[in-house]
Design a protein around this motif. Sequence first.
Motif, PDB file in Angstrom:
ATOM      1  N   CYS A 154       0.840  -1.209   0.000  1.00  0.00           N
ATOM      2  CA  CYS A 154       0.000   0.000   0.000  1.00  0.00           C
ATOM      3  C   CYS A 154       0.867   1.248   0.000  1.00  0.00           C
ATOM      4  O   CYS A 154       0.369   2.359   0.160  1.00  0.00           O
ATOM      5  CB  CYS A 154      -0.912   0.020   1.231  1.00  0.00           C
ATOM      6  N   ASP A 155       2.183   1.064  -0.159  1.00  0.00           N
ATOM      7  CA  ASP A 155       3.138   2.172  -0.120  1.00  0.00           C
ATOM      8  C   ASP A 155       3.149   2.833   1.255  1.00  0.00           C
ATOM      9  O   ASP A 155       3.525   4.000   1.397  1.00  0.00           O
ATOM     10  CB  ASP A 155       2.836   3.208  -1.205  1.00  0.00           C
ATOM     11  N   ASN A 156       2.713   2.071   2.271  1.00  0.00           N
ATOM     12  CA  ASN A 156       2.685   2.547   3.657  1.00  0.00           C
ATOM     13  C   ASN A 156       1.836   3.811   3.803  1.00  0.00           C
ATOM     14  O   ASN A 156       2.036   4.604   4.730  1.00  0.00           O
ATOM     15  CB  ASN A 156       4.093   2.814   4.187  1.00  0.00           C
ATOM     16  N   TYR A 157       0.907   4.025   2.874  1.00  0.00           N
ATOM     17  CA  TYR A 157      -0.002   5.176   2.954  1.00  0.00           C
ATOM     18  C   TYR A 157      -1.428   4.672   2.795  1.00  0.00           C
ATOM     19  O   TYR A 157      -1.781   4.064   1.783  1.00  0.00           O
ATOM     20  CB  TYR A 157       0.321   6.199   1.854  1.00  0.00           C
ATOM     21  N   ILE A 158      -2.261   4.908   3.817  1.00  0.00           N
ATOM     22  CA  ILE A 158      -3.665   4.493   3.806  1.00  0.00           C
ATOM     23  C   ILE A 158      -4.506   5.765   3.749  1.00  0.00           C
ATOM     24  O   ILE A 158      -4.698   6.446   4.764  1.00  0.00           O
ATOM     25  CB  ILE A 158      -4.033   3.659   5.056  1.00  0.00           C
TER      26      ILE A 158
END
Length: 466
Positions: A154-158
């Motif tokens: 998630c590209d460490n972005y939620i």
Amino acid sequence: MPTQKLYAGAKLREIRTRLALTQKDFAAKLGVSLPYLNQMENNNRPVSTTVVLALAQEFGLDVTELSTGDSERLVSDMREALADPIFAETVPPLADLRLTASNAPGLARAFIELHRAYRQTHERLASLDEALGREDARIQASPWEEVRDFFHYCDNYIDAMDRAAEHFAQRAEGPEGVRERALAAFTGQGIVVRYADQHALRLFDPGESTLTLSTRSSPQTQLFQMLLQLALTTQNKLLEATLDFARFQSDEARAIAKIGLANYFAGAALMPYGTFLAAAQETRHDLELLGARFGASIEQVAHRLSTLQRPGAKGIPFFFVRVDQAGTITKRHSATRLQFARFGGACPLWNVHRAFETPGHFLRQLAETPDGVRYISLARDVSKMGGSFGAPVRRYAIALGCETRHADALVYADGLDIDNAAAYEPIGISCRICERTNCHQRSVPPLERRLTIDTNLRGTLPYEVR
């Protein structure tokens, strides 16, 4: 240096599907022919400048989405899986891995998942005496690794969690303002917040509607744990919806992910996206100044910097990692081309391992990976005291870094000899997939290289890499 061509067929197909457009309609809106679009979607041609501009103008797309790190992550993860001895005679060339990651990312992820299942089956069989007779002795993906990969890809972005946290913290004046908002929210839910001398950082009693925080922990930790509980209490619908979307394989993985999402909310509420991004740019990403301004720890600030990947408002692409004293990676994320090993530790030449030797000090390092990309790496120990005499101290080290092209925006780059090639230390990902032939810290031979062994000669290594 020639400009690198951009092949992003899988991403183009994903964008078209998201917009619910046929190839014909999509091609018309991009101003290209149908055959040309088909060739780009199949990576037979690179994405042209005309198409990039059309995506931005016609659809308002953040064109950096076309060059996200998914491909690099998949290639790195596949190479590590292929370092397994079972593939010793059938290792595909790196070019094939890149084609797979670009053209068939779903197949690449399936392969990685299959290897993970094999690895866990192998480990379970190795300890069969411990597993025999247990009702839960079935093979399944490690919940911890499953959750780690969810955030990784998630590209460490939620986005939903990040925006909800930013909405909660809007117009709050610093950490005290955030704390007051949190207390008011708890009061509105009929929950009493109190403090006690206890070992647990946070203890919530739903029956008594009380949240007890430990007086042994730092003010930053207390506030973070308060916000974490706030997410669990007031954002449950959003948490559950996000978990439904992730489709975890086990209840354990779902529970771990829920805590991870609550942690994400806490960090985003403490350091709201827009405000924090502006402050990071203003201070040139000074971790100590940002920590003081937002009431956060050094580790919390570093972790938050690595999540600033909101489409249309991205920060510097950082990598962030935390290791324990044994060198095992316990947290990892990279928005850069540098990726970390999925199993085991990091390269021993990396400065994160030396941070334990200089507690309380930042270590700076100029490093170059085998692909020729150069980075600035900042490392520091983040020991966590137990809060009482005799209590165990948890010792970790963190590293935060980015490519040197962002040096002007990074206070830690000041005074470093960035233009001097000799100033860069050679680092890799892990020995099995590092192609350097002259590393004095190599633990195992590299993949895809043959060895020469001379019984009459002993150099730095007991073999020579060809």
